[in-house]
Design a protein around this motif. Structure first.
Motif, PDB file in Angstrom:
ATOM      1  N   THR A  89     -17.180 -38.303   6.499  1.00 14.65           N
ATOM      2  CA  THR A  89     -15.872 -38.891   6.208  1.00 14.65           C
ATOM      3  C   THR A  89     -15.729 -39.358   4.766  1.00 14.65           C
ATOM      4  O   THR A  89     -16.685 -39.836   4.142  1.00 14.65           O
ATOM      5  CB  THR A  89     -15.598 -40.075   7.154  1.00 14.65           C
ATOM      6  N   ALA A  90     -14.534 -39.210   4.259  1.00 15.97           N
ATOM      7  CA  ALA A  90     -14.162 -39.802   2.981  1.00 15.97           C
ATOM      8  C   ALA A  90     -13.335 -41.051   3.275  1.00 15.97           C
ATOM      9  O   ALA A  90     -12.804 -41.210   4.379  1.00 15.97           O
ATOM     10  CB  ALA A  90     -13.352 -38.817   2.143  1.00 15.97           C
ATOM     11  N   ILE A  91     -13.224 -41.935   2.314  1.00 18.06           N
ATOM     12  CA  ILE A  91     -12.377 -43.115   2.450  1.00 18.06           C
ATOM     13  C   ILE A  91     -11.034 -42.783   1.819  1.00 18.06           C
ATOM     14  O   ILE A  91     -10.923 -42.657   0.595  1.00 18.06           O
ATOM     15  CB  ILE A  91     -13.002 -44.350   1.765  1.00 18.06           C
ATOM     16  N   VAL A 127     -13.650 -48.950  -5.014  1.00 15.50           N
ATOM     17  CA  VAL A 127     -13.979 -48.727  -3.607  1.00 15.50           C
ATOM     18  C   VAL A 127     -15.450 -49.052  -3.389  1.00 15.50           C
ATOM     19  O   VAL A 127     -16.310 -48.650  -4.178  1.00 15.50           O
ATOM     20  CB  VAL A 127     -13.706 -47.265  -3.203  1.00 15.50           C
ATOM     21  N   GLU A 128     -15.718 -49.775  -2.329  1.00 16.22           N
ATOM     22  CA  GLU A 128     -17.092 -50.124  -1.984  1.00 16.22           C
ATOM     23  C   GLU A 128     -17.317 -49.839  -0.505  1.00 16.22           C
ATOM     24  O   GLU A 128     -16.474 -50.138   0.334  1.00 16.22           O
ATOM     25  CB  GLU A 128     -17.355 -51.597  -2.280  1.00 16.22           C
ATOM     26  N   LEU A 129     -18.466 -49.229  -0.204  1.00 17.96           N
ATOM     27  CA  LEU A 129     -18.826 -48.928   1.176  1.00 17.96           C
ATOM     28  C   LEU A 129     -20.217 -49.489   1.440  1.00 17.96           C
ATOM     29  O   LEU A 129     -21.157 -49.226   0.686  1.00 17.96           O
ATOM     30  CB  LEU A 129     -18.810 -47.423   1.430  1.00 17.96           C
ATOM     31  N   GLY A 147     -21.176 -43.294  -4.175  1.00 17.86           N
ATOM     32  CA  GLY A 147     -20.102 -42.327  -4.032  1.00 17.86           C
ATOM     33  C   GLY A 147     -19.215 -42.362  -5.254  1.00 17.86           C
ATOM     34  O   GLY A 147     -19.512 -43.068  -6.231  1.00 17.86           O
ATOM     35  N   LYS A 148     -18.138 -41.591  -5.217  1.00 19.16           N
ATOM     36  CA  LYS A 148     -17.231 -41.572  -6.358  1.00 19.16           C
ATOM     37  C   LYS A 148     -15.819 -41.230  -5.916  1.00 19.16           C
ATOM     38  O   LYS A 148     -15.600 -40.623  -4.862  1.00 19.16           O
ATOM     39  CB  LYS A 148     -17.695 -40.578  -7.417  1.00 19.16           C
ATOM     40  N   LEU A 149     -14.855 -41.614  -6.759  1.00 19.30           N
ATOM     41  CA  LEU A 149     -13.456 -41.315  -6.496  1.00 19.30           C
ATOM     42  C   LEU A 149     -13.186 -39.835  -6.669  1.00 19.30           C
ATOM     43  O   LEU A 149     -13.775 -39.169  -7.529  1.00 19.30           O
ATOM     44  CB  LEU A 149     -12.558 -42.104  -7.459  1.00 19.30           C
ATOM     45  N   ALA A 150     -12.293 -39.309  -5.846  1.00 18.13           N
ATOM     46  CA  ALA A 150     -11.846 -37.932  -6.020  1.00 18.13           C
ATOM     47  C   ALA A 150     -10.967 -37.846  -7.267  1.00 18.13           C
ATOM     48  O   ALA A 150     -10.471 -38.852  -7.781  1.00 18.13           O
ATOM     49  CB  ALA A 150     -11.070 -37.479  -4.791  1.00 18.13           C
ATOM     50  N   ALA A 151     -10.786 -36.613  -7.746  1.00 20.68           N
ATOM     51  CA  ALA A 151     -10.019 -36.406  -8.973  1.00 20.68           C
ATOM     52  C   ALA A 151      -8.583 -36.909  -8.848  1.00 20.68           C
ATOM     53  O   ALA A 151      -8.005 -37.383  -9.821  1.00 20.68           O
ATOM     54  CB  ALA A 151     -10.027 -34.922  -9.352  1.00 20.68           C
ATOM     55  N   ASP A 152      -8.013 -36.827  -7.634  1.00 21.07           N
ATOM     56  CA  ASP A 152      -6.626 -37.268  -7.452  1.00 21.07           C
ATOM     57  C   ASP A 152      -6.507 -38.773  -7.285  1.00 21.07           C
ATOM     58  O   ASP A 152      -5.398 -39.308  -7.193  1.00 21.07           O
ATOM     59  CB  ASP A 152      -5.986 -36.560  -6.257  1.00 21.07           C
ATOM     60  N   GLY A 153      -7.639 -39.485  -7.215  1.00 15.52           N
ATOM     61  CA  GLY A 153      -7.610 -40.941  -7.103  1.00 15.52           C
ATOM     62  C   GLY A 153      -7.124 -41.454  -5.767  1.00 15.52           C
ATOM     63  O   GLY A 153      -6.868 -42.644  -5.607  1.00 15.52           O
ATOM     64  N   LYS A 154      -7.049 -40.584  -4.741  1.00 15.49           N
ATOM     65  CA  LYS A 154      -6.523 -40.998  -3.436  1.00 15.49           C
ATOM     66  C   LYS A 154      -7.595 -41.094  -2.358  1.00 15.49           C
ATOM     67  O   LYS A 154      -7.313 -41.479  -1.227  1.00 15.49           O
ATOM     68  CB  LYS A 154      -5.439 -40.017  -2.992  1.00 15.49           C
ATOM     69  N   SER A 155      -8.811 -40.723  -2.697  1.00 18.67           N
ATOM     70  CA  SER A 155      -9.898 -40.824  -1.728  1.00 18.67           C
ATOM     71  C   SER A 155     -11.212 -41.037  -2.463  1.00 18.67           C
ATOM     72  O   SER A 155     -11.321 -40.803  -3.671  1.00 18.67           O
ATOM     73  CB  SER A 155      -9.976 -39.570  -0.848  1.00 18.67           C
ATOM     74  N   TRP A 156     -12.187 -41.486  -1.707  1.00 16.08           N
ATOM     75  CA  TRP A 156     -13.522 -41.779  -2.231  1.00 16.08           C
ATOM     76  C   TRP A 156     -14.524 -41.111  -1.322  1.00 16.08           C
ATOM     77  O   TRP A 156     -14.450 -41.230  -0.101  1.00 16.08           O
ATOM     78  CB  TRP A 156     -13.720 -43.290  -2.249  1.00 16.08           C
ATOM     79  N   THR A 176     -14.220 -51.243   1.570  1.00 18.12           N
ATOM     80  CA  THR A 176     -13.329 -52.203   0.914  1.00 18.12           C
ATOM     81  C   THR A 176     -12.698 -51.541  -0.300  1.00 18.12           C
ATOM     82  O   THR A 176     -13.408 -51.006  -1.155  1.00 18.12           O
ATOM     83  CB  THR A 176     -14.088 -53.465   0.459  1.00 18.12           C
ATOM     84  N   VAL A 177     -11.389 -51.554  -0.343  1.00 18.13           N
ATOM     85  CA  VAL A 177     -10.646 -51.038  -1.493  1.00 18.13           C
ATOM     86  C   VAL A 177      -9.995 -52.224  -2.193  1.00 18.13           C
ATOM     87  O   VAL A 177      -9.267 -53.003  -1.568  1.00 18.13           O
ATOM     88  CB  VAL A 177      -9.575 -50.020  -1.073  1.00 18.13           C
TER      89      VAL A 177
END
Length: 431
Positions: free
Chosen positions: A78-80, A92-94, A104-113, A128-129
């Motif tokens: 799963t992605a966040i 974002v922290e998991l 982990g890292k943010l996706a390029a679109d900044g809408k998921s981690w 936590t976002v």
């Protein structure tokens, strides 16, 4: 009567209490009661309009859409997924149930981690976002969820290439799945497939079949590049209750640019290295009944010594069984570059082969010593066109054709290329 009145007007000390003093006392009591009513509510808290303050709400806001709070049986891949409003910064922290932070890292679109790897099965995590607006006040959203138990139906992901391997500039990246991936799941799989190259180069994945996907850049790989590709398949749903078994990461090197071009008209091969012609080789191609294929191919495998046995394919009259030196496979159908000392008299003038590129023993040895798997060869001007799929024919398709094989829409780079004109040494051509 008067004595009784005077007695009523005296206090305990016998001092008279005047009407004015009694009135003043009543006014004070009333004032205290009024003041208490104005400065305190029924719960004893000060009213804001009488000098109290309230902390303003943050301008930014954050919401986690996936996984939902308290969700169970969440895939380990799963992605966040989240959304924010008026956020200048987003973090974002998991953490797992022991409080350990997951990388982990943010996706390029900044809408998921996306976590750096598959999560543990049957583990509880808290995401936590935190969104911070230009007022400097953070707003947070949290979601606690539990991943699924390890599934029994798992698909293995494998790579043709191994870590540290050095290949030619035409080498496609080849990833295979142990089970067919339904078309409706291929976009999800492809989103978890990333390629990083140094220097950066534009490219895309192309589904060859339900069990195989390849990647090629828009032009041949730049010489001496470093390429890393990753498939985050661990725990990823792949249809019908099947899940990816594990993640896959491969790091390879691209060698110098060695490109072979064969012209049927001249019966010659020109070999260029890093853009400079370094050798011309006489060849004999396929005769009219068994012509060589025109198109762009790459070296698939190299065999110092082998045996060609074509009796089953060509029959007892045309078939043969021959020992071969310095063989380099170009197609699954049996076209090779190889040494053919028996045709050295015809090389450069007449086509006599059964579809292979015949060269002399000396030139076959030289080519074998200098080429790598993935080095491209373009054959021009023969009677037969190369059939796509007959070998690693990724470069036999135009870029527009290749893009159509992606399960995701093609998105050109945001920054235009700094190259004014294409490098002729890294641009494939087909006849």
């Amino acid at each position: 009567m008067r004595a009784d009145q005077d007695q009523l007007n005296q206090g305990r000390g016998g001092r008279p209490v005047g009407r004015r003093r009694a009135l003043a006392a009543g006014l004070i009591a009333a004032t205290l009661a009024l003041t208490a009513a104005c400065t305190s509510g029924g719960d004893g808290k000060p009213s804001s309009w009488q000098g109290g303050t309230e902390t303003p709400a943050p301008k930014a806001a954050a919401t986690i859409s996936e996984p939902k709070a308290d969700a169970k049986d969440v895939p380990a891949s799963t992605a966040i997924a989240f959304s924010t409003t008026e956020a200048e910064e987003t973090a974002v922290e998991l953490k797992d149930s022991a409080g350990k932070t997951v990388k982990g890292k943010l996706a390029a679109d900044g809408k998921s981690w996306l976590p750096s790897g598959a999560l543990k099965y049957g583990e509880t995590y808290t995401a936590t976002v935190t969104a911070t607006g230009d007022d400097g006040r953070p707003a947070t959203a949290t979601s606690t969820f539990t991943t699924m138990a390890q599934p029994s139906k798992q698909i293995r992901v494998s790579s043709f290439l191994g870590d540290g391997q050095t290949v030619g500039v035409g080498m496609p990246l080849i990833v295979k799945f142990s089970r067919a991936i339904p078309e409706s799941y291929r976009d999800d799989v492809q989103r978890r497939m990333t390629v990083t190259s140094v220097p950066a180069q534009e490219g895309i994945w192309h589904w060859v079949s339900p069990t195989e996907i390849r990647y090629r850049p828009k032009q041949f790989w730049k010489p001496n590049s470093k390429v890393s590709y990753r498939v985050q398949a661990g725990g990823l749903p792949m249809g019908s209750g099947w899940y990816g078994r594990a993640d896959l990461t491969v790091d390879i090197n691209i060698g110098p640019s060695l490109i072979m071009t064969v012209d049927n008209k001249t019966k010659k091969m020109t070999v260029t290295k890093n853009g400079k012609a370094i050798k011309t080789i006489l060849v004999s191609l396929g005769k009219k009944s068994t012509p060589s294929s025109s198109g762009t191919m790459v070296v698939i495998e190299k065999l110092r010594k082998t045996v060609f046995d074509t009796f089953e394919e060509l029959g007892p009259e045309e078939g043969y069984r021959t020992k071969i030196d310095y063989a380099q496979r170009l197609t699954w159908g049996g076209e090779f570059i190889h040494a053919a000392p028996w045709s050295e008299g015809q090389q450069g003038s007449v086509n006599v082969s059964h579809g292979c590129v015949n060269v002399s023993m000396a030139d076959g040895a030289w080519l074998f010593a200098n080429t790598r798997i993935g080095d491209p060869i373009t054959v021009k001007g023969t009677e037969r066109k190369l059939q796509n799929g007959n070998g690693w024919t990724d470069w036999n398709m135009s870029w527009n054709e290749y893009v159509k094989g992606s399960a995701l829409p093609y998105e050109p780079p945001t920054e235009p290329s700094t190259d004014a004109t294409p490098d002729p040494d890294v641009t494939p051509t087909t006849d």
